[in-house]
Design a protein around this motif. Sequence first.
Motif, mmCIF file in Angstrom:
data_model
loop_
_atom_site.group_PDB
_atom_site.id
_atom_site.type_symbol
_atom_site.label_atom_id
_atom_site.label_comp_id
_atom_site.label_asym_id
_atom_site.label_seq_id
_atom_site.Cartn_x
_atom_site.Cartn_y
_atom_site.Cartn_z
ATOM 1 N N GLU A 180 -104.033 -24.841 74.793
ATOM 2 C CA GLU A 180 -105.073 -24.303 73.809
ATOM 3 C C GLU A 180 -104.487 -22.423 74.846
ATOM 4 O O GLU A 180 -104.575 -22.741 75.601
ATOM 5 N N SER A 232 -111.076 -27.866 65.068
ATOM 6 C CA SER A 232 -111.759 -27.818 66.738
ATOM 7 C C SER A 232 -111.427 -29.480 66.713
ATOM 8 O O SER A 232 -111.188 -30.363 65.588
ATOM 9 N N LYS A 233 -111.478 -29.683 67.714
ATOM 10 C CA LYS A 233 -111.161 -31.300 68.718
ATOM 11 C C LYS A 233 -112.599 -31.344 68.442
ATOM 12 O O LYS A 233 -113.425 -33.000 67.786
#
Length: 64
Positions: free
Chosen positions: A22, A52-53
Amino acid sequence: ELALDNGVLLGGGREVPLCEIELELKSGDPEAMGIYMQLLAGVYGLVPEKKSKFRRAMDLAEGV
């Protein structure tokens, strides 16, 4: 800032492995960051993740 995230995403009783780099621009030139991202991707065969996670974990929970 460069961070390595290594672990699992959990959701809905399921899990998937997670290993990603990231990058976050704290200050400086966004264009230079883009060039750096392309360089890393080319050298290491990386591909951008658009979700996104959190979104990926929610998708697991929702069975997507």
